[in-house]
Enzyme design. Structure first.
Site, PDB file in Angstrom:
ATOM      1  N   CYS A 148     -40.239 -22.229  64.939  1.00 39.51           N
ATOM      2  CA  CYS A 148     -39.865 -23.557  65.440  1.00 39.51           C
ATOM      3  C   CYS A 148     -38.417 -23.622  65.937  1.00 39.51           C
ATOM      4  CB  CYS A 148     -40.095 -24.622  64.376  1.00 39.51           C
ATOM      5  SG  CYS A 148     -41.778 -24.653  63.770  1.00 39.51           S
TER       6      CYS A 148
ATOM      7  N   HIS B 204     -35.903 -30.619  66.273  1.00 39.20           N
ATOM      8  CA  HIS B 204     -37.287 -30.155  66.214  1.00 39.20           C
ATOM      9  C   HIS B 204     -38.155 -31.292  65.666  1.00 39.20           C
ATOM     10  CE1 HIS B 204     -40.877 -28.032  65.386  1.00 39.20           C
ATOM     11  NE2 HIS B 204     -40.666 -27.895  64.089  1.00 39.20           N
TER      12      HIS B 204
ATOM     13  N   ASN C 103     -46.271 -31.599  65.407  1.00 36.43           N
ATOM     14  CA  ASN C 103     -45.301 -30.502  65.422  1.00 36.43           C
ATOM     15  C   ASN C 103     -45.834 -29.409  66.353  1.00 36.43           C
ATOM     16  OD1 ASN C 103     -43.774 -28.236  64.886  1.00 36.43           O
ATOM     17  ND2 ASN C 103     -43.789 -28.500  62.663  1.00 36.43           N
TER      18      ASN C 103
HETATM   19  O1  UT7 Z   1     -42.042 -26.745  61.785  1.00 34.31           O
HETATM   20  C1  UT7 Z   1     -41.288 -26.196  60.757  1.00 34.31           C
HETATM   21  C2  UT7 Z   1     -40.706 -27.228  59.945  1.00 34.31           C
HETATM   22  N1  UT7 Z   1     -41.737 -27.834  59.090  1.00 34.31           N
HETATM   23  C3  UT7 Z   1     -41.403 -28.921  58.473  1.00 34.31           C
HETATM   24  O2  UT7 Z   1     -40.331 -29.442  58.659  1.00 34.31           O
HETATM   25  C4  UT7 Z   1     -42.355 -29.486  57.453  1.00 34.31           C
HETATM   26  C5  UT7 Z   1     -41.557 -29.947  56.256  1.00 34.31           C
HETATM   27  N2  UT7 Z   1     -42.344 -30.598  55.211  1.00 34.31           N
HETATM   28  C6  UT7 Z   1     -42.922 -31.796  55.388  1.00 34.31           C
HETATM   29  O3  UT7 Z   1     -42.892 -32.343  56.467  1.00 34.31           O
HETATM   30  C7  UT7 Z   1     -43.554 -32.461  54.182  1.00 34.31           C
HETATM   31  O4  UT7 Z   1     -43.222 -31.732  53.023  1.00 34.31           O
HETATM   32  C8  UT7 Z   1     -45.083 -32.606  54.307  1.00 34.31           C
HETATM   33  C9  UT7 Z   1     -45.427 -33.630  55.361  1.00 34.31           C
HETATM   34  C10 UT7 Z   1     -45.712 -31.271  54.654  1.00 34.31           C
HETATM   35  C11 UT7 Z   1     -45.650 -33.085  52.967  1.00 34.31           C
HETATM   36  O5  UT7 Z   1     -45.048 -34.312  52.598  1.00 34.31           O
HETATM   37  P1  UT7 Z   1     -44.544 -34.550  51.120  1.00 34.31           P
HETATM   38  O6  UT7 Z   1     -44.013 -35.906  51.049  1.00 34.31           O
HETATM   39  O7  UT7 Z   1     -43.620 -33.407  50.785  1.00 34.31           O
HETATM   40  O8  UT7 Z   1     -45.877 -34.494  50.322  1.00 34.31           O
HETATM   41  P2  UT7 Z   1     -46.283 -33.538  49.101  1.00 34.31           P
HETATM   42  O9  UT7 Z   1     -46.486 -32.144  49.583  1.00 34.31           O
HETATM   43  O10 UT7 Z   1     -45.312 -33.761  47.986  1.00 34.31           O
HETATM   44  O11 UT7 Z   1     -47.660 -34.151  48.690  1.00 34.31           O
HETATM   45  C12 UT7 Z   1     -47.740 -35.437  48.086  1.00 34.31           C
HETATM   46  C13 UT7 Z   1     -49.180 -35.733  47.775  1.00 34.31           C
HETATM   47  C14 UT7 Z   1     -49.878 -34.623  47.007  1.00 34.31           C
HETATM   48  O12 UT7 Z   1     -50.764 -35.212  46.077  1.00 34.31           O
HETATM   49  P3  UT7 Z   1     -50.382 -35.306  44.527  1.00 34.31           P
HETATM   50  O13 UT7 Z   1     -50.123 -33.893  44.095  1.00 34.31           O
HETATM   51  O14 UT7 Z   1     -49.144 -36.160  44.479  1.00 34.31           O
HETATM   52  O15 UT7 Z   1     -51.581 -35.929  43.931  1.00 34.31           O
HETATM   53  C15 UT7 Z   1     -50.675 -33.931  48.073  1.00 34.31           C
HETATM   54  O16 UT7 Z   1     -51.816 -33.294  47.559  1.00 34.31           O
HETATM   55  O17 UT7 Z   1     -49.899 -35.898  48.986  1.00 34.31           O
HETATM   56  C16 UT7 Z   1     -51.056 -35.070  48.972  1.00 34.31           C
HETATM   57  N3  UT7 Z   1     -51.358 -34.661  50.340  1.00 34.31           N
HETATM   58  C17 UT7 Z   1     -52.154 -35.359  51.155  1.00 34.31           C
HETATM   59  N4  UT7 Z   1     -52.869 -36.497  50.962  1.00 34.31           N
HETATM   60  C18 UT7 Z   1     -53.574 -36.961  52.005  1.00 34.31           C
HETATM   61  C19 UT7 Z   1     -50.878 -33.576  51.003  1.00 34.31           C
HETATM   62  N5  UT7 Z   1     -51.368 -33.574  52.269  1.00 34.31           N
HETATM   63  C20 UT7 Z   1     -52.164 -34.670  52.383  1.00 34.31           C
HETATM   64  C21 UT7 Z   1     -52.935 -35.190  53.415  1.00 34.31           C
HETATM   65  N6  UT7 Z   1     -53.608 -36.339  53.198  1.00 34.31           N
HETATM   66  N7  UT7 Z   1     -52.995 -34.615  54.645  1.00 34.31           N
END
Ligand code: UT7
Length: 325
Positions: free
Chosen positions: A119, A252, A282
């Site tokens: 990226c 990005h 993305n």
């Molecule tokens: O391109 C390179 C750069 N990439 C990035 O910059 C990505 C960086 N990371 C992010 O953007 C975020 O970390 C994400 C969008 C990937 C995830 O967001 P988050 O706020 O960090 O969520 P999380 O991983 O802490 O997940 C929170 C909850 C979890 O459930 P529990 O464990 O709290 O019950 C996940 O299982 O959200 C759940 N979850 C979802 N729920 C519904 C994860 N993905 C989904 C989904 N739909 N698609």
């Protein structure tokens, strides 16, 4: 006389198949994968993305974006004397997308190579093209970010498959007597290879390891907010400018929360932040040139504006390019 490089044309292309969150959520539900429009919008800012048709390759998207950039620069393809394509989703293991693109543009002879910095690829490529122009190795460079990231997605993994899209953006960077690219700052730290990768490789006629994207989103998020601030500050210092000189911030486009946090740390009002992640998802190396082209064509970014481009992603890689448009 000092030789500089300057962007003289931008172009972009999105494949026509646009998938809203509602459509994706329904497709995923049919596969037994549960997610929602609310979750995707709240956690990422993404509302839609584009997916290329199965027979469309990275170089096809790159070609459309390149034609538009070359046209916007008032040039012909034959004028281009360097091609760099930033991508992690090439048509083939080799040769490069840049070579395939060169042929599709109907030209031959100029150097053409791919840049693999995931990226951050576009800021890496722009920085290399700038250095080659300043050294006299090139005068009219075509710098492209193009991806078919949908091909790498594991549609049983809701934590990644809702985030990415396909597309391409391109710029023409020409030698100039006045500065366009003001400064750049590139970094990598390979100890973070595992937090965002497609670990598979081709060997002995087989794919060894998973050919699908895997990401520790939280770890990437945490690193991204830190390095986007430090790269912006380092680039401003090199150019002897301050945050107040920035007219537009084009980070990005991965997650709106990361983008807002970066703007806040740089004390920039959100009106100076270019956002396309809501409509594109993305698109990895394509996200910055896609956003730049939209900002130019919508009349936001104007000649003379100071623009900060920032990339961050797999590697772990990050970097920034500060330019006067
Ligand atoms: O391109 C390179 C750069 N990439 C990035 O910059 C990505 C960086 N990371 C992010 O953007 C975020 O970390 C994400 C969008 C990937 C995830 O967001 P988050 O706020 O960090 O969520 P999380 O991983 O802490 O997940 C929170 C909850 C979890 O459930 P529990 O464990 O709290 O019950 C996940 O299982 O959200 C759940 N979850 C979802 N729920 C519904 C994860 N993905 C989904 C989904 N739909 N698609």
């Amino acid at each position: 006389m000092t030789r500089y490089s300057r962007i003289t044309g931008t172009g972009s292309f999105l494949p026509p198949n646009r998938l809203t969150n509602a459509q994706l959520v329904a497709d995923l539900a049919a596969r037994g994968v549960e997610t929602s429009d609310e979750w995707i919008v709240e956690r990422t800012g993404i509302s839609a993305r584009h997916f290329a048709a199965p027979d469309v390759t990275c170089s096809d998207l790159a070609l459309e974006a390149s034609r538009r950039a070359i046209d916007a620069a008032g040039l012909q393809a034959a004028d281009i004397d360097l091609i760099i394509v930033a991508t992690s989703t090439p048509d083939m293991v080799f040769p490069s997308v840049a070579c395939i693109l060169q042929h599709k543009l109907g030209i031959a002879g100029c150097p053409a190579f791919d840049m693999q910095a995931v990226c951050s690829g576009f800021v890496y490529a722009l920085s290399v093209a700038d250095a080659m122009i300043k050294s006299g190795a090139a005068s009219k460079a075509l710098v492209v970010g193009a991806e078919v990231f949908s091909r790498l997605l594991d549609f049983s993994d809701r934590t990644t498959c809702v985030l990415f899209g396909d597309g391409a953006g391109a710029v023409v960077l020409e030698a100039s007597q006045t500065p366009g690219i003001l400064a750049s700052d590139l970094h990598a730290d390979g100890k973070y290879v595992g937090i965002l990768c497609v670990p598979g490789h081709v060997s002995g006629g087989q794919v060894i390891g998973s050919p699908l994207l895997t990401m520790d989103g939280k770890a990437v998020f945490k690193l991204a907010v830190g390095v986007l601030e430090s790269a912006a500050r380092a680039t401003l210092a090199k150019a002897e400018l301050t945050e107040a000189d920035i007219d537009w911030l084009i980070p990005h486009q991965a997650n709106l929360r990361i983008m807002h946090s970066t703007a806040k740390k740089l004390k920039l009002p959100l009106e100076k932040l270019i956002v396309t992640v809501d409509q594109h998802g993305n698109t990895s190396a394509a996200s910055i040139p896609l956003a730049l082209d939209e900002a130019v064509r919508s009349g936001k970014v104007k000649k003379g504006d100071v623009v900060m481009l920032e990339g961050v992603g797999g590697g772990f890689t990050w970097g920034a390019v500060l330019l006067k448009y």
